[in-house]
Design an enzyme around this catalytic site. Sequence first.
Site, PDB file in Angstrom:
ATOM      1  N   ASP A 119       0.844  -1.196   0.000  1.00 58.93           N
ATOM      2  CA  ASP A 119       0.000   0.000   0.000  1.00 58.93           C
ATOM      3  C   ASP A 119       0.877   1.244   0.000  1.00 58.93           C
ATOM      4  O   ASP A 119       2.045   1.198   0.418  1.00 58.93           O
ATOM      5  CB  ASP A 119      -0.877   0.029   1.264  1.00 58.93           C
ATOM      6  CG  ASP A 119      -1.831  -1.147   1.322  1.00 58.93           C
ATOM      7  OD1 ASP A 119      -2.165  -1.712   0.265  1.00 58.93           O
ATOM      8  OD2 ASP A 119      -2.242  -1.501   2.450  1.00 58.93           O
TER       9      ASP A 119
HETATM   10  N1  URA Z   1      -1.069  -5.979   3.806  1.00 65.55           N
HETATM   11  C1  URA Z   1      -1.578  -4.725   3.861  1.00 65.55           C
HETATM   12  O1  URA Z   1      -2.608  -4.507   4.455  1.00 65.55           O
HETATM   13  N2  URA Z   1      -0.914  -3.761   3.229  1.00 65.55           N
HETATM   14  C2  URA Z   1       0.248  -3.933   2.577  1.00 65.55           C
HETATM   15  O2  URA Z   1       0.819  -2.989   2.050  1.00 65.55           O
HETATM   16  C3  URA Z   1       0.776  -5.244   2.554  1.00 65.55           C
HETATM   17  C4  URA Z   1       0.099  -6.251   3.161  1.00 65.55           C
END
Ligand code: URA
Length: 248
Positions: A119
């Site tokens: 993310d």
């Molecule tokens: N899980 C998440 O919630 N976000 C990420 O960036 C990676 C794994």
Amino acid sequence: MRLDKFICKSTNLTRAEAREVISSGRVQINGWYDCHEATQVHENNVITLDGVIQQARPSRYLMLHKPAGFVSSNVSGRYPSLFDNLATDNLSIANSAIADSNNLDLLDVENLHIAGRLDADTTGLVLITDDGRWSFNVISPKSECEKVYRVTLRDPITEDAIKQLVNGVLLRGREELTLPAKLTVVSEKEVLLTITEGKYHQVKRMFGAVRNKVVALHREQIGPLKLDVPLGQWRYLTEDEVGYFYEE
Ligand code: URA
């Protein structure tokens, strides 16, 4: 590999330009013209463009320490793309005091993709390659490749939550439990979570399912590969490291 991909990997042509030279009849495979971009070609095929034999460049594999505020995508949106910054070298310029020689090169990002997105607000280890089979091995839950996340939580972790997370929780909108996970408590609001899947916002949703909230997320490790470059920098993987994700 597809013929258009092979032409990209053996020339400086973009995918669109490769398709153009194929469809206009300038490419031969083993002495026969082939105008189909999707034709599968193999190592032992002799492929020519305008009569000149082409050799595919070796695939590229790198690790990047992703800072927050970048999207794991080839196109920028609300946040800039990690790739824009690899291409313009902004990421390493930001850390030029500790940049190594790899990081001073401008990277040709054409055809590269991310093997397991993070993310925009997540930091940590991102693997980048132009080898689709390799990234499939990294991402697919079938490969059981472990990803280790350092998770900072809003509320202290409870014994009950640990049990649920380790055994599998039901994410909103899904019908099956998450696969078994490993969890190490670092402090009451910090844990290391190891999972083999990568569903959308998986870690955040897993802690949401046990009524907690992730306030910071950092990926430390993928398979045996540990993040070892400073924030915002990247390096090529060694042959041995590439081999971690290729079964013989
Ligand atoms: N899980 C998440 O919630 N976000 C990420 O960036 C990676 C794994």
